[in-house]
Design a protein around this motif. Structure first.
Motif, PDB file in Angstrom:
ATOM      1  N   THR A  84      -5.968   2.359  -6.556  1.00  0.00           N
ATOM      2  CA  THR A  84      -7.366   2.793  -6.577  1.00  0.00           C
ATOM      3  C   THR A  84      -7.808   3.256  -5.195  1.00  0.00           C
ATOM      4  O   THR A  84      -8.470   4.291  -5.052  1.00  0.00           O
ATOM      5  CB  THR A  84      -8.280   1.661  -7.088  1.00  0.00           C
ATOM      6  OG1 THR A  84      -7.835   1.272  -8.397  1.00  0.00           O
ATOM      7  CG2 THR A  84      -9.717   2.103  -7.170  1.00  0.00           C
ATOM      8  N   ARG A  85      -7.426   2.514  -4.172  1.00  0.00           N
ATOM      9  CA  ARG A  85      -7.784   2.922  -2.806  1.00  0.00           C
ATOM     10  C   ARG A  85      -7.112   4.248  -2.429  1.00  0.00           C
ATOM     11  O   ARG A  85      -7.720   5.103  -1.803  1.00  0.00           O
ATOM     12  CB  ARG A  85      -7.431   1.818  -1.803  1.00  0.00           C
ATOM     13  CG  ARG A  85      -8.406   0.645  -1.861  1.00  0.00           C
ATOM     14  CD  ARG A  85      -7.983  -0.491  -0.962  1.00  0.00           C
ATOM     15  NE  ARG A  85      -8.300  -0.251   0.428  1.00  0.00           N
ATOM     16  CZ  ARG A  85      -9.221  -0.906   1.109  1.00  0.00           C
ATOM     17  NH1 ARG A  85      -9.934  -1.837   0.526  1.00  0.00           N
ATOM     18  NH2 ARG A  85      -9.424  -0.646   2.378  1.00  0.00           N
ATOM     19  N   LYS A  86      -5.846   4.420  -2.847  1.00  0.00           N
ATOM     20  CA  LYS A  86      -5.142   5.683  -2.561  1.00  0.00           C
ATOM     21  C   LYS A  86      -5.826   6.857  -3.258  1.00  0.00           C
ATOM     22  O   LYS A  86      -5.980   7.926  -2.672  1.00  0.00           O
ATOM     23  CB  LYS A  86      -3.679   5.587  -3.003  1.00  0.00           C
ATOM     24  CG  LYS A  86      -2.806   4.805  -2.064  1.00  0.00           C
ATOM     25  CD  LYS A  86      -1.369   4.786  -2.544  1.00  0.00           C
ATOM     26  CE  LYS A  86      -0.509   3.931  -1.620  1.00  0.00           C
ATOM     27  NZ  LYS A  86       0.884   3.870  -2.085  1.00  0.00           N
ATOM     28  N   ALA A  87      -6.233   6.640  -4.511  1.00  0.00           N
ATOM     29  CA  ALA A  87      -6.928   7.702  -5.247  1.00  0.00           C
ATOM     30  C   ALA A  87      -8.258   8.030  -4.578  1.00  0.00           C
ATOM     31  O   ALA A  87      -8.638   9.201  -4.456  1.00  0.00           O
ATOM     32  CB  ALA A  87      -7.155   7.275  -6.700  1.00  0.00           C
ATOM     33  N   ALA A  88      -8.953   7.003  -4.097  1.00  0.00           N
ATOM     34  CA  ALA A  88     -10.235   7.224  -3.410  1.00  0.00           C
ATOM     35  C   ALA A  88     -10.019   8.006  -2.113  1.00  0.00           C
ATOM     36  O   ALA A  88     -10.786   8.917  -1.796  1.00  0.00           O
ATOM     37  CB  ALA A  88     -10.909   5.882  -3.116  1.00  0.00           C
ATOM     38  N   ILE A  89      -8.974   7.684  -1.384  1.00  0.00           N
ATOM     39  CA  ILE A  89      -8.668   8.410  -0.143  1.00  0.00           C
ATOM     40  C   ILE A  89      -8.370   9.871  -0.461  1.00  0.00           C
ATOM     41  O   ILE A  89      -8.845  10.774   0.230  1.00  0.00           O
ATOM     42  CB  ILE A  89      -7.499   7.735   0.611  1.00  0.00           C
ATOM     43  CG1 ILE A  89      -7.970   6.408   1.211  1.00  0.00           C
ATOM     44  CG2 ILE A  89      -6.935   8.646   1.690  1.00  0.00           C
ATOM     45  CD1 ILE A  89      -6.868   5.533   1.773  1.00  0.00           C
ATOM     46  N   GLN A  90      -7.613  10.113  -1.528  1.00  0.00           N
ATOM     47  CA  GLN A  90      -7.300  11.485  -1.926  1.00  0.00           C
ATOM     48  C   GLN A  90      -8.589  12.252  -2.247  1.00  0.00           C
ATOM     49  O   GLN A  90      -8.779  13.378  -1.782  1.00  0.00           O
ATOM     50  CB  GLN A  90      -6.382  11.484  -3.141  1.00  0.00           C
ATOM     51  CG  GLN A  90      -6.063  12.881  -3.649  1.00  0.00           C
ATOM     52  CD  GLN A  90      -5.291  12.853  -4.961  1.00  0.00           C
ATOM     53  OE1 GLN A  90      -4.651  11.876  -5.305  1.00  0.00           O
ATOM     54  NE2 GLN A  90      -5.382  13.938  -5.695  1.00  0.00           N
ATOM     55  N   PRO A 107     -14.374   8.854   8.849  1.00  0.00           N
ATOM     56  CA  PRO A 107     -13.818  10.209   9.018  1.00  0.00           C
ATOM     57  C   PRO A 107     -12.430  10.321   8.381  1.00  0.00           C
ATOM     58  O   PRO A 107     -11.669   9.352   8.361  1.00  0.00           O
ATOM     59  CB  PRO A 107     -13.728  10.386  10.537  1.00  0.00           C
ATOM     60  CG  PRO A 107     -14.510   9.280  11.139  1.00  0.00           C
ATOM     61  CD  PRO A 107     -14.603   8.195  10.127  1.00  0.00           C
ATOM     62  N   SER A 108     -12.101  11.504   7.881  1.00  0.00           N
ATOM     63  CA  SER A 108     -10.834  11.686   7.162  1.00  0.00           C
ATOM     64  C   SER A 108      -9.609  11.379   8.022  1.00  0.00           C
ATOM     65  O   SER A 108      -8.598  10.923   7.501  1.00  0.00           O
ATOM     66  CB  SER A 108     -10.733  13.097   6.584  1.00  0.00           C
ATOM     67  OG  SER A 108     -10.829  14.057   7.608  1.00  0.00           O
ATOM     68  N   GLU A 109      -9.702  11.583   9.323  1.00  0.00           N
ATOM     69  CA  GLU A 109      -8.534  11.291  10.176  1.00  0.00           C
ATOM     70  C   GLU A 109      -8.281   9.789  10.325  1.00  0.00           C
ATOM     71  O   GLU A 109      -7.210   9.375  10.746  1.00  0.00           O
ATOM     72  CB  GLU A 109      -8.662  11.952  11.551  1.00  0.00           C
ATOM     73  CG  GLU A 109      -9.837  11.499  12.378  1.00  0.00           C
ATOM     74  CD  GLU A 109     -11.096  12.344  12.175  1.00  0.00           C
ATOM     75  OE1 GLU A 109     -12.065  12.125  12.916  1.00  0.00           O
ATOM     76  OE2 GLU A 109     -11.113  13.196  11.283  1.00  0.00           O
ATOM     77  N   ASN A 110      -9.257   8.945   9.965  1.00  0.00           N
ATOM     78  CA  ASN A 110      -9.099   7.490  10.083  1.00  0.00           C
ATOM     79  C   ASN A 110      -8.793   6.817   8.742  1.00  0.00           C
ATOM     80  O   ASN A 110      -8.693   5.601   8.680  1.00  0.00           O
ATOM     81  CB  ASN A 110     -10.371   6.861  10.661  1.00  0.00           C
ATOM     82  CG  ASN A 110     -10.647   7.302  12.067  1.00  0.00           C
ATOM     83  OD1 ASN A 110      -9.794   7.894  12.726  1.00  0.00           O
ATOM     84  ND2 ASN A 110     -11.849   7.047  12.540  1.00  0.00           N
ATOM     85  N   MET A 111      -8.633   7.572   7.688  1.00  0.00           N
ATOM     86  CA  MET A 111      -8.515   6.980   6.358  1.00  0.00           C
ATOM     87  C   MET A 111      -7.221   6.219   6.125  1.00  0.00           C
ATOM     88  O   MET A 111      -7.192   5.306   5.322  1.00  0.00           O
ATOM     89  CB  MET A 111      -8.711   8.041   5.287  1.00  0.00           C
ATOM     90  CG  MET A 111     -10.133   8.470   5.224  1.00  0.00           C
ATOM     91  SD  MET A 111     -10.494   9.337   3.744  1.00  0.00           S
ATOM     92  CE  MET A 111     -12.137   9.878   4.150  1.00  0.00           C
ATOM     93  N   ASP A 112      -6.167   6.571   6.812  1.00  0.00           N
ATOM     94  CA  ASP A 112      -4.902   5.867   6.617  1.00  0.00           C
ATOM     95  C   ASP A 112      -4.903   4.482   7.252  1.00  0.00           C
ATOM     96  O   ASP A 112      -4.041   3.665   6.948  1.00  0.00           O
ATOM     97  CB  ASP A 112      -3.733   6.689   7.169  1.00  0.00           C
ATOM     98  CG  ASP A 112      -3.468   7.925   6.334  1.00  0.00           C
ATOM     99  OD1 ASP A 112      -3.804   7.912   5.134  1.00  0.00           O
ATOM    100  OD2 ASP A 112      -2.945   8.908   6.889  1.00  0.00           O
ATOM    101  N   SER A 113      -5.862   4.221   8.106  1.00  0.00           N
ATOM    102  CA  SER A 113      -5.908   2.917   8.784  1.00  0.00           C
ATOM    103  C   SER A 113      -7.128   2.094   8.374  1.00  0.00           C
ATOM    104  O   SER A 113      -7.576   1.244   9.126  1.00  0.00           O
ATOM    105  CB  SER A 113      -5.901   3.126  10.295  1.00  0.00           C
ATOM    106  OG  SER A 113      -7.031   3.887  10.684  1.00  0.00           O
TER     107      SER A 113
END
Length: 127
Positions: A84-90, A107-113
């Motif tokens: 669910t979190r991965k889908a939200a990030i996408q 911000p999108s550049e910080n979403m992986d962390s």
């Protein structure tokens, strides 16, 4: 009650065993999930996020845990939190939604962390 070196050792050993059991249970649950093959795709999760947020409007948010609990009514909904979190990030990287923490958009550049609790919000202009 006296605390001795021996009692501390026993507690450490007990904690280690408890941690091992928890990890084993986690692995077993993930194996069961793969075997069950519930058939919920990333697209299904993305659709559920968008449906929830559109119903609420652009000024309201939802917790990611609401998606597997409400839309798919899964008893082991926690197993779907990572997906669910991965889908939200996408969706956020596509510009459809915002991921917010403490009311501030991440911000999108910080979403992986991302660490800690997040909320999902419809991006203004997306209806």
């Amino acid at each position: 009650m006296d605390i001795t070196k021996e009692s501390l050792k026993r507690k450490d050993t007990h904690d280690e065993k408890k941690g091992d059991r928890t990890a084993e249970n986690d692995i077993a649950a993930k194996k069961k999930l793969k075997k069950a093959n519930v058939g919920i795709s990333e697209k299904d999760i993305c659709d559920a996020i968008m449906i929830t947020l559109r119903k609420r409007g652009s000024t309201k948010t939802c917790c990611p845990s609401e998606i597997p609990r409400l839309h798919f009514r899964l008893p082991n909904w926690r197993l779907y939190m990572e997906a669910t979190r991965k889908a939200a990030i996408q969706l956020a990287q596509e510009g459809s939604i915002m991921i917010v923490q403490s009311g501030i958009e991440i911000p999108s550049e910080n979403m992986d962390s991302i660490r800690g609790p997040i909320r999902l919000q419809l991006k203004v202009g997306n209806k």
